[in-house]
Design a protein around this motif. Structure first.
Motif, short mmCIF file in Angstrom:
data_model
loop_
_atom_site.label_atom_id
_atom_site.label_comp_id
_atom_site.label_asym_id
_atom_site.label_seq_id
_atom_site.Cartn_x
_atom_site.Cartn_y
_atom_site.Cartn_z
N UNK A 189 0.84 -1.18 0.00
CA UNK A 189 0.00 0.00 0.00
C UNK A 189 0.88 1.24 0.00
N UNK A 190 0.34 2.32 -0.51
CA UNK A 190 1.07 3.58 -0.53
C UNK A 190 0.34 4.57 -1.41
N UNK A 191 0.33 5.80 -0.98
CA UNK A 191 -0.40 6.83 -1.72
C UNK A 191 0.34 7.21 -2.98
N UNK A 192 -0.42 7.47 -4.04
CA UNK A 192 0.13 7.91 -5.31
C UNK A 192 -0.53 9.22 -5.70
N UNK A 193 0.28 10.14 -6.19
CA UNK A 193 -0.25 11.41 -6.64
C UNK A 193 -0.99 11.28 -7.96
N UNK A 194 -2.18 11.90 -8.03
CA UNK A 194 -2.95 11.96 -9.27
C UNK A 194 -3.44 13.38 -9.45
N UNK A 195 -3.86 13.71 -10.65
CA UNK A 195 -4.38 15.05 -10.91
C UNK A 195 -5.64 14.91 -11.74
N UNK A 196 -6.69 15.60 -11.31
CA UNK A 196 -7.92 15.57 -12.08
C UNK A 196 -9.07 16.17 -11.33
N UNK A 197 -10.00 16.80 -12.08
CA UNK A 197 -11.19 17.39 -11.48
C UNK A 197 -12.42 16.83 -12.17
N UNK A 198 -13.36 16.41 -11.37
CA UNK A 198 -14.60 15.88 -11.92
C UNK A 198 -15.57 15.52 -10.81
N UNK A 199 -16.78 15.18 -11.20
CA UNK A 199 -17.78 14.78 -10.21
C UNK A 199 -17.66 13.30 -9.85
N UNK A 200 -17.20 12.50 -10.80
CA UNK A 200 -17.04 11.06 -10.54
C UNK A 200 -15.66 10.63 -10.97
N UNK A 201 -15.23 9.50 -10.42
CA UNK A 201 -13.89 9.00 -10.75
C UNK A 201 -13.88 7.48 -10.70
N UNK A 202 -12.92 6.94 -11.41
CA UNK A 202 -12.70 5.49 -11.43
C UNK A 202 -11.21 5.26 -11.60
N UNK A 203 -10.70 4.21 -10.97
CA UNK A 203 -9.28 3.89 -11.07
C UNK A 203 -9.11 2.67 -11.97
N UNK A 204 -8.17 2.79 -12.89
CA UNK A 204 -7.80 1.67 -13.75
C UNK A 204 -6.47 1.12 -13.27
N UNK A 205 -6.44 -0.19 -13.06
CA UNK A 205 -5.23 -0.84 -12.55
C UNK A 205 -4.81 -1.95 -13.52
N UNK A 206 -3.58 -1.85 -13.98
CA UNK A 206 -3.04 -2.85 -14.90
C UNK A 206 -1.76 -3.45 -14.32
N UNK A 207 -1.67 -4.75 -14.43
CA UNK A 207 -0.52 -5.47 -13.89
C UNK A 207 0.01 -6.41 -14.96
N UNK A 208 1.32 -6.43 -15.11
CA UNK A 208 2.01 -7.34 -16.02
C UNK A 208 2.96 -8.17 -15.16
N UNK A 209 2.66 -9.45 -14.99
CA UNK A 209 3.43 -10.24 -14.03
C UNK A 209 3.70 -11.65 -14.54
N UNK A 210 4.87 -12.13 -14.24
CA UNK A 210 5.21 -13.51 -14.51
C UNK A 210 5.73 -14.22 -13.26
N UNK A 211 5.74 -13.50 -12.14
CA UNK A 211 6.26 -14.07 -10.90
C UNK A 211 5.30 -13.97 -9.73
N UNK A 212 4.59 -12.84 -9.61
CA UNK A 212 3.69 -12.63 -8.48
C UNK A 212 2.24 -12.86 -8.91
N UNK A 213 1.37 -12.98 -7.92
CA UNK A 213 -0.07 -13.13 -8.18
C UNK A 213 -0.82 -12.19 -7.22
#
Length: 511
Positions: free
Chosen positions: A471-495
């Motif tokens: 866990x850890x906070x990440x800086x983002x920038x954006x203004x809007x009434x609604x938001x959604x986070x997209x998370x993409x992972x490319x892995x061959x070792x972890x799950x």
């Protein structure tokens, strides 16, 4: 012009992971917060979504597509698995290069099969609509005859075991054929359905519906026609008017392919043009209402598009994988490529798997395998890569107004929380006000650049015995009434598993 005034104080909010699964039915603005607009190679569990396991090499040495995997189930002990390839059958029960073919010289590799247990032993009988039916007794393959007045045995293309009788049917025919109780060979009796099937066509497949918790005399026979009719009979002896009766003829969507039925608990699920529907539900209502009971209703748009685009390609197949609590539907896109729609059998939550390119699926001793167009068989749900190739997982959770749909927000920080046995290396992108933008972050197999999760490994802590919490906070920038986070992972070792997301934003005035 009016300008928004934003409060200096920050507000924090948390969103759950999309355990409700992939949703293509609702509009993007109405998708519930516990669902996902994209959920690819993430499996929705009861409390988190987890990158799917990989696949490993199982059998090699064949040329051309493996189009059928045939499982032999013995009474006791270890079973066997056979791959159909190039007009041959190969024993692929053990991993490694295949030996000599156990059966050769057949016209095609599109076999349907039935396991049969009798007092004389355990057998599997196979049909491909072009060659004499094959019978395997646990040690030897043979073409033990099936006969009958008017029957062209080589044309038999489907089979089913119902009330201890082997049933089979010829291609392009509305006649079904059956053997005596506990017989695996011999003379078959014709059971014509031409006078019952009002839409014509031919019998695509047959299944057995168990209406209670176990097999018994109240199980009913279900014949599916190519034109979208389910013909249902009750009874134990089709030659007796007192022990065999028609329950009804029901309109359904046209079945997709010969492998259109899967047994799931006491029910059977049908792959049709109307979606993936349980028989118990579709028989109780008009076809126009089938989506109300369809297992696939939540992803109806994706299923409909796939059926229209690829429904005629051989290889569509459902298979139940109990060990993985998965019901898998193989969706062919070409003769060599496919993806899968996968449902959690506990919650019903769907997702999409890519990168496997399975042509057919089969089980052996509770493990799941798939055949590919390159002449190999792979073991599914094994390891953290696909034969060494990294798994690419992509998820876009539903948009949220954060309980305030009429106010703007300036988003400052996000904190996706993962449980993982290794660094998740996730790329994140913030999407605002229902606009799904092209990702800018880059998911990588190792932390090589900024924007990749795990560069500093903030807040890594022990999480039981399963792994660690990242866990850890990440800086983002954006203004809007609604938001959604997209998370993409490319892995061959972890799950990694995605278990929660925290947002920090400044809230503006009412619009």
């Amino acid at each position: 012009a009016r300008k928004d005034t934003f409060l200096m104080a920050s507000t924090s909010a948390a969103l759950p992971p999309p355990t409700g699964g992939w949703d293509t039915r609702e509009s993007i603005a109405d998708t519930p917060e516990n669902r996902a607009i994209i959920l690819e190679n993430w499996f929705a569990e009861t409390d988190k979504v987890t990158v799917r396991r990989g696949s490993s090499s199982h059998a090699t040495g064949m040329t051309g597509a493996v189009q059928s995997l045939i499982e032999y189930i013995p009474l006791t002990g270890v079973g066997a698995l056979f791959a159909a390839n190039g007009g041959n059958l190969y024993d692929v029960s053990s991993s490694g290069a295949v030996g000599a073919a156990v059966v050769s010289g057949k016209s095609n590799d599109k076999w349907q099969f039935v396991n049969i247990g009798t007092t004389g032993g355990q057998f599997v009988r196979c049909f491909n609509g072009a060659d004499a039916s094959l019978l395997y007794n646990g040690s030897t393959w043979a073409t033990t005859a099936l006969t009958g007045s008017g029957l062209t045995a080589a044309n038999l293309i489907w089979g089913n075991l119902h009330q201890n009788r082997l049933w089979a049917g010829e291609k392009d025919s509305l006649d079904a054929w059956y053997l005596g109780v506990n017989d695996v060979s011999g003379s078959m009796t014709k059971f014509p359905l031409g006078g019952v099937a009002t839409k014509g066509g031919y019998i695509m497949a047959m299944g057995t519906w168990t209406r209670d918790s176990g097999s018994g005399q109240d199980d009913v026979a279900v014949f599916l026609t190519s034109e979208g009719e389910a013909i249902v009979y009750a009874g134990t002896n089709p030659s007796s008017a007192t022990k065999w009766s028609l329950i009804g003829v029901f309109a359904i969507g046209k079945p997709i392919g010969r492998r259109c039925i899967v047994k799931a608990g006491s029910d059977i699920i049908l792959m049709t043009q109307d979606g993936f529907v349980p028989l118990s539900g579709i028989l109780s209502m008009d076809r126009s209402q089938s989506r109300l009971v369809a297992l696939s209703d939540q992803i109806a748009s994706a299923v409909n598009t796939a059926v229209r685009s690829y429904g005629d390609i051989f290889g569509w197949q459902p298979i139940l994988y109990p060990k993985g609590i998965m019901l898998v539907f193989n969706i062919m896109q070409s003769e060599t490529t496919s993806h899968q729609y996968v449902f959690n059998t506990i919650t019903g939550s769907p997702c999409k798997f890519t990168g496997l390119d399975a042509v057919c699926w089969g089980m052996l001793n509770d493990n799941l395998y798939f055949g590919k167009a390159d002449g190999t068989v792979s073991k599914f749900d094994d390891g953290t890569s696909d034969l060494g190739v990294a798994i690419e997982a992509d998820a876009l959770q539903a948009f949220s107004y954060f309980k305030s749909s009429q106010s703007n927000k300036v988003f400052k920080l996000v904190e996706p929380i993962f449980e993982s046995d290794g660094n998740p290396n996730a790329a994140i992108d913030l999407n605002l006000d229902f606009q799904v933008k092209t990702p800018t972050g880059v998911a990588a197999a190792s932390p090589t650049r900024s924007g990749i999760w795990g560069v500093s490994n903030w807040g890594v802590g022990i999480w039981g015995t399963a792994g660690q919490v990242y866990r850890g906070w990440r800086g983002v920038r954006g203004k809007g009434r609604s938001a959604s986070l997209r998370i993409r992972i490319n892995t061959s070792t972890a799950r990694p598993s995605w278990i929660a997301t925290n947002f920090t934003y400044q809230k503006g005035g009412q619009l």
